[in-house]
Every structure is written in C-alpha cells, then in structure tokens.
Write a protein that holds these residues in place. Sequence first.
Motif, short mmCIF file in Angstrom:
data_model
loop_
_atom_site.label_atom_id
_atom_site.label_comp_id
_atom_site.label_asym_id
_atom_site.label_seq_id
_atom_site.Cartn_x
_atom_site.Cartn_y
_atom_site.Cartn_z
N SER A 31 -3.69 0.74 -2.69
CA SER A 31 -2.94 -0.47 -2.96
C SER A 31 -2.17 -0.31 -4.27
O SER A 31 -2.62 0.36 -5.20
CB SER A 31 -3.86 -1.70 -3.02
N LEU A 61 -4.82 4.74 2.36
CA LEU A 61 -3.79 4.04 1.62
C LEU A 61 -4.33 3.53 0.29
O LEU A 61 -5.47 3.09 0.21
CB LEU A 61 -3.25 2.86 2.43
N ASN A 82 0.84 -1.20 0.00
CA ASN A 82 0.00 0.00 0.00
C ASN A 82 0.86 1.24 0.00
O ASN A 82 1.97 1.24 0.53
CB ASN A 82 -0.91 0.02 1.24
#
Length: 79
Positions: free
Chosen positions: A63, A61, A25
């Motif tokens: 990915s 976050l 992430n």
Amino acid sequence: MGHRGWRSTVRESTDQLRARTPPLNLSIDEAASALGVSSRTVRYMVARKELPVVRIGRRVLVSWEALVDSIEYGLTRER
C-alpha cells in the motif's frame, strides 16, 4: 543562515508524497522504484516484515501509505 538537516528534508518529501494522489497499492517493482532500491531489497523488506503487504492470489502489493510510513519509521528508528 541555519542548516536544516537531511531529516527535515526527507520529512518534507514524505509529506509531498502523501499529498499526491497515488495508486492505492503498488507492485513490488513499483514500490522499489518509488524507494529508489531494487525489487530484491523490497522483497527482503517484506520477508523481514519491515513492509506490510496485501496478497491477492499470487500478487504481492504494497500500500502507498505503508510505503510512506516505512520511510518515516526508518527515519525515527535511526535517532
């Protein structure tokens, strides 16, 4: 000598990105740096649900796979 279009060049680039061993992430700033855009642009993409995120507490976050997928999706959407 045939001219390969920019799409094939970008597609090769995304294949190279997938082949790297990236972090799972990325922060908004890291994602912006990887895309070559501002963090504001990434936040705009998140708000428009163009880029899926994982929220852990207050952290947002992105990915790595979602980032590469969004690049490829943008290419196919323009056709």
